[in-house]
Motif scaffolding. Structure first.
Motif, PDB file in Angstrom:
ATOM      1  N   VAL A  23     -26.856 -39.488  54.196  1.00 18.73           N
ATOM      2  CA  VAL A  23     -26.931 -40.928  53.935  1.00 18.73           C
ATOM      3  C   VAL A  23     -26.885 -41.194  52.434  1.00 18.73           C
ATOM      4  O   VAL A  23     -26.265 -42.159  51.986  1.00 18.73           O
ATOM      5  N   ILE A  94     -30.759 -47.663  58.400  1.00 18.83           N
ATOM      6  CA  ILE A  94     -29.727 -46.746  57.914  1.00 18.83           C
ATOM      7  C   ILE A  94     -28.386 -47.248  58.430  1.00 18.83           C
ATOM      8  O   ILE A  94     -28.247 -47.572  59.601  1.00 18.83           O
ATOM      9  N   MET A  96     -24.055 -46.384  58.319  1.00 17.03           N
ATOM     10  CA  MET A  96     -23.026 -45.417  57.979  1.00 17.03           C
ATOM     11  C   MET A  96     -21.786 -45.728  58.822  1.00 17.03           C
ATOM     12  O   MET A  96     -21.910 -46.052  60.003  1.00 17.03           O
TER      13      MET A  96
END
Length: 127
Positions: A23, A94, A96
């Motif tokens: 990340v 998070i 992505m």
């Protein structure tokens, strides 16, 4: 039983570390995260990835076996990326992209390969 617990804890912590590295290189975190919340987020992400890897990976591999065979195994990169992407989507804070998840899948494969090597040595030492 003790050996399996040690292996699970090692995989969990190293998966959390691998996801943190992935990340930091390829994704992004929520803007208002304190260092304590980041630690808890990645511990949760490592746990989610460990569970997804243990439960869904065999099913996804069996379902995508024709594509894996036709691509001579290269489709496994997409499978690993999908598992990372799914794990990241299940953990709040998070983000992505799927393309970055494929690269992160390579990183996580390396982490799991290293963990497997160490746990095999540990098992030989305790036997």
């Amino acid at each position: 039983m003790k050996y399996q617990l040690i292996v699970f804890l090692a995989r969990w912590l190293l998966n959390a570390l691998g996801l943190w590295i992935s990340v930091r290189l390829l994704g992004s975190l929520g803007a208002a995260m304190t260092s304590q919340k980041v630690l808890l987020t990645f511990l949760l992400a490592g746990l989610v990835f460990s569970i997804v890897n243990a439960v869904l990976r065999p099913v996804v591999i069996i379902l995508s076996l024709p594509a894996i065979l036709l691509s001579l195994g290269l489709f496994m990169l997409v499978v690993n990326g999908f598992l990372v992407w799914l794990s990241v989507k299940l953990v709040p804070g998070i983000t992505m992209t799927f393309a970055a998840s494929i690269v992160a899948g390579v990183i996580m494969s390396l982490v799991n390969y290293i963990v497997s090597g160490f746990t095999a040595r540990f098992k030989n030492m305790t036997a």
